[in-house]
Design an enzyme around this catalytic site. Structure first.
Site, PDB file in Angstrom:
ATOM      1  N   THR A  86       3.161   2.648   1.986  1.00 37.02           N
ATOM      2  CA  THR A  86       1.777   2.918   1.732  1.00 37.02           C
ATOM      3  C   THR A  86       1.283   3.943   0.834  1.00 37.02           C
ATOM      4  O   THR A  86       0.252   3.588   0.045  1.00 37.02           O
ATOM      5  CB  THR A  86       1.311   2.992   3.298  1.00 37.02           C
ATOM      6  OG1 THR A  86       1.651   2.410   4.175  1.00 37.02           O
ATOM      7  CG2 THR A  86      -0.487   3.255   2.989  1.00 37.02           C
ATOM      8  N   CYS A  87       2.254   5.077   0.786  1.00 37.39           N
ATOM      9  CA  CYS A  87       1.923   6.114  -0.130  1.00 37.39           C
ATOM     10  C   CYS A  87       1.786   5.721  -1.464  1.00 37.39           C
ATOM     11  O   CYS A  87       1.246   5.896  -2.361  1.00 37.39           O
ATOM     12  CB  CYS A  87       2.309   7.367   0.302  1.00 37.39           C
ATOM     13  SG  CYS A  87       2.225   8.029   2.162  1.00 37.39           S
TER      14      CYS A  87
END
Length: 585
Positions: A86-87
């Protein structure tokens, strides 16, 4: 009580065991540290702490957060972990893509922050070759994350204590925006670029105009000097109309009449309330130069919101000023020399007006009339000179004038772009019996027009404008201490009609003291507000007079120059743009 709980771990432990403190079943129960920090929020000063990163020369650096962010506008955004899906795919790319836009809105630095070692953060940063502005830094021990109060417990996932997903906008170390995700999941809150830079400079135009339009007139100069965007906003016709409308509504609601008042060589904006409890309030000293360069003003001439200012100690230049728009234009005067032996200073009369055309008010080009005619003092060789200044051509032009009249009043009054004075026939020695008009469109004087009162023992005092629509003339009879004020009902090129506003008898002691040099008319309350001076007390005064006599006297404070009388003229905010000299900034 949060303050009490934070005083000691014991207090916190007791609170957790209390029956009044329980966990919601929707949250997973985890071990709570007795040293939890409150999450940072808007208004806080960001704590100082140490972080690590590799610089442009690939050298490992350790620095304090304050050293990186002091005196700057910085975005500090945190992620739970480097290289996490996600990051890597959503959070960081959002800031990299919008970095240029953020920088254009005043952001100095963008810092990506994570509880990782600096070698991992360096390797992660290299996976974004398009990145030019986002700096990757490491909080290896998690100590700084703890100071922020943004720890995220991911022990159950084998990741230990990490950072919550967040974004802070820092302005000289102070948090102005704090977007924090509720957990490690990505909802987009922490990358909301609109909220990260939602300042006055990028609000929707209509909302920004509505907010700034509420700025009181006395603070307008400060607002305009804040930034170029706000200064340009005050040049917008839609905005200025809105702002002027709000000012006029506030003026009516407060029962005020706002006037330009000149006292002791300074110009002020003053609010005057005329009722059973009259009062005055100085809204501010109107300045058109830096305070260190402020000059003394000896005369002011008004025309529909524009002011022509004559300097006390310098007759080589004059200045036209729009106080509302904050615009000025300095104009050099022409120098003439009389016959050899003349050592006196020539005292000119001035008037400010404009040429009537089909353009809107904001496009009107003002003109200045300047003249000297000292026939009364030197009938055999008078100085006779009439000239006009055109703003469009930046040029003084001499007018061909052969006067059969003499203008006796020093200050004329402006009405619909033209100027009127009290006058007599050229060789007459009677009291002032006429008014005369200068037409700025045709650049010509009109015929002598009659005043309503001609008795020999009645002294004409002065003219005043009534809401810039009518002319008021004040007379007083010294022997009977009688005052008469007349107001025009009709003004044409070759005729004028008058109506008596009121007639009153003054007490002898007050009648002898008042000079009636400057005043304005309040038609609603049927009074005249006379600005004067008490010679004995050296005090500037306001005297409110009506058909019942002198109703009230207000003191404006001690004067600095006993020979200098206060002057009042109407004030209407103007959107007329003052054109500058060619090439002037």
């Amino acid at each position: 009580n949060a303050d009490k709980l934070s005083e000691s771990p014991k207090n916190l432990s007791l609170a957790l065991k209390s029956k009044h403190f329980h966990f919601s079943p929707f949250f997973k129960s985890t071990e709570i540290s007795p040293h939890l920090m409150a999450p940072i929020t808007v208004g806080d000063v960001v704590p100082d702490g140490t972080i690590s990163f590799f610089d442009e020369n690939d050298q490992l650096q350790t620095a304090s957060v304050h050293s990186l962010a002091a005196g700057k506008k910085v975005i500090l955004f945190g992620v739970p972990g480097a290289f996490t899906p996600t990051c890597s795919m959503k959070h960081v790319p959002g800031f990299i893509e919008k970095a240029e836009e953020l920088k254009s809105k005043g952001v100095d630095d963008i810092i990506c922050f994570s509880v990782n070692d600096p070698f991992v953060m360096k390797a992660w940063g290299k996976t974004y070759p398009e990145n030019k502005h986002v700096k990757f830094v490491a909080d290896g021990s998690g100590d700084y994350t703890h100071l922020l109060g943004l720890e995220l417990d991911l022990k159950d996932k084998g990741l230990g204590i990490r950072s919550r997903r967040f974004a802070l906008l820092l302005d000289n170390l102070k948090v102005t925006v704090a977007n924090v995700e509720s957990g490690g999941e990505f909802t987009g809150v922490s990358t909301s670029l609109e909220s990260m830079t939602m300042t006055m400079s990028n609000l929707p135009t209509d909302l920004e105009e509505e907010i700034i339009s509420r700025v009181p007139l006395k603070f307008m100069r400060s607002a305009r000097l804040t930034c170029k965007t706000w200064n340009d906003l005050f040049k917008s016709r839609s905005f200025t109309k809105m702002h002027i409308g709000k000012e006029e509504a506030a003026e009516r609601e407060l029962g005020q009449t706002r006037m330009i008042v000149m006292m002791d060589y300074n110009v002020y904006l003053m609010a005057i309330v005329v009722n059973e409890n009259p009062s005055t309030k100085t809204l501010g000293k109107l300045t058109f130069l830096d305070d260190s360069e402020q000059v003394k003003i000896s005369e002011v001439f008004h025309c529909e919101g524009l002011l022509l200012c004559i300097l006390k100690d310098d007759d080589t230049k004059i200045v036209v000023w729009n106080p509302y728009l904050g615009q000025t234009r300095w104009i050099q005067t022409r120098k003439y020399y009389r016959d050899i032996g003349w050592k006196g200073r020539d005292f000119y009369k001035y008037a400010l007006g404009y040429k009537k055309n089909n353009e809107s008010k904001s496009c009107r080009s003002p003109k200045i009339l300047r003249f000297i005619d000292d026939f009364k003092l030197y009938p055999n060789s008078p100085a006779l000179r009439y000239e006009i200044y055109d703003f469009d051509y930046d040029l003084w032009t001499t007018l061909d004038v052969s006067p059969y009249w003499r203008i006796l009043t020093q200050h004329g009054i402006s009405l619909k772009g033209n100027t009127y004075w009290g006058a007599v026939e050229r060789k007459a020695y009677a009291r002032i019996e006429h008014i005369i008009r200068f037409d700025f469109t045709n650049e010509r004087f009109g015929p002598l027009l009659p005043l309503p009162f001609r008795a020999w023992n009645a002294h004409f005092a002065s003219l005043s404008s009534v809401r810039e629509e009518k002319i008021a003339a004040l007379f007083y009879t010294r022997q009977a201490y009688k005052v008469e004020i007349w107001i025009t009902t009709k003004i044409e090129d070759d005729n004028v009609l008058w109506s008596n506003f009121f007639t009153m008898n003054m007490p002898s002691d007050l009648g002898e003291r008042l000079s009636y040099k400057s005043y304005f008319i309040d038609e609603e309350n049927k009074v005249a507000v006379v600005f004067d001076k008490e010679v004995k007390t050296r005090c500037n005064t306001i005297n409110i007079i009506g058909d019942a006599g002198c109703l009230m006297q207000l003191k404006l404070g001690e004067t600095a120059d006993i020979n200098y009388w206060p002057l009042v003229c109407s004030y209407v905010p103007s959107i007329v743009q003052i054109r500058q000299h060619k090439g002037a900034k």
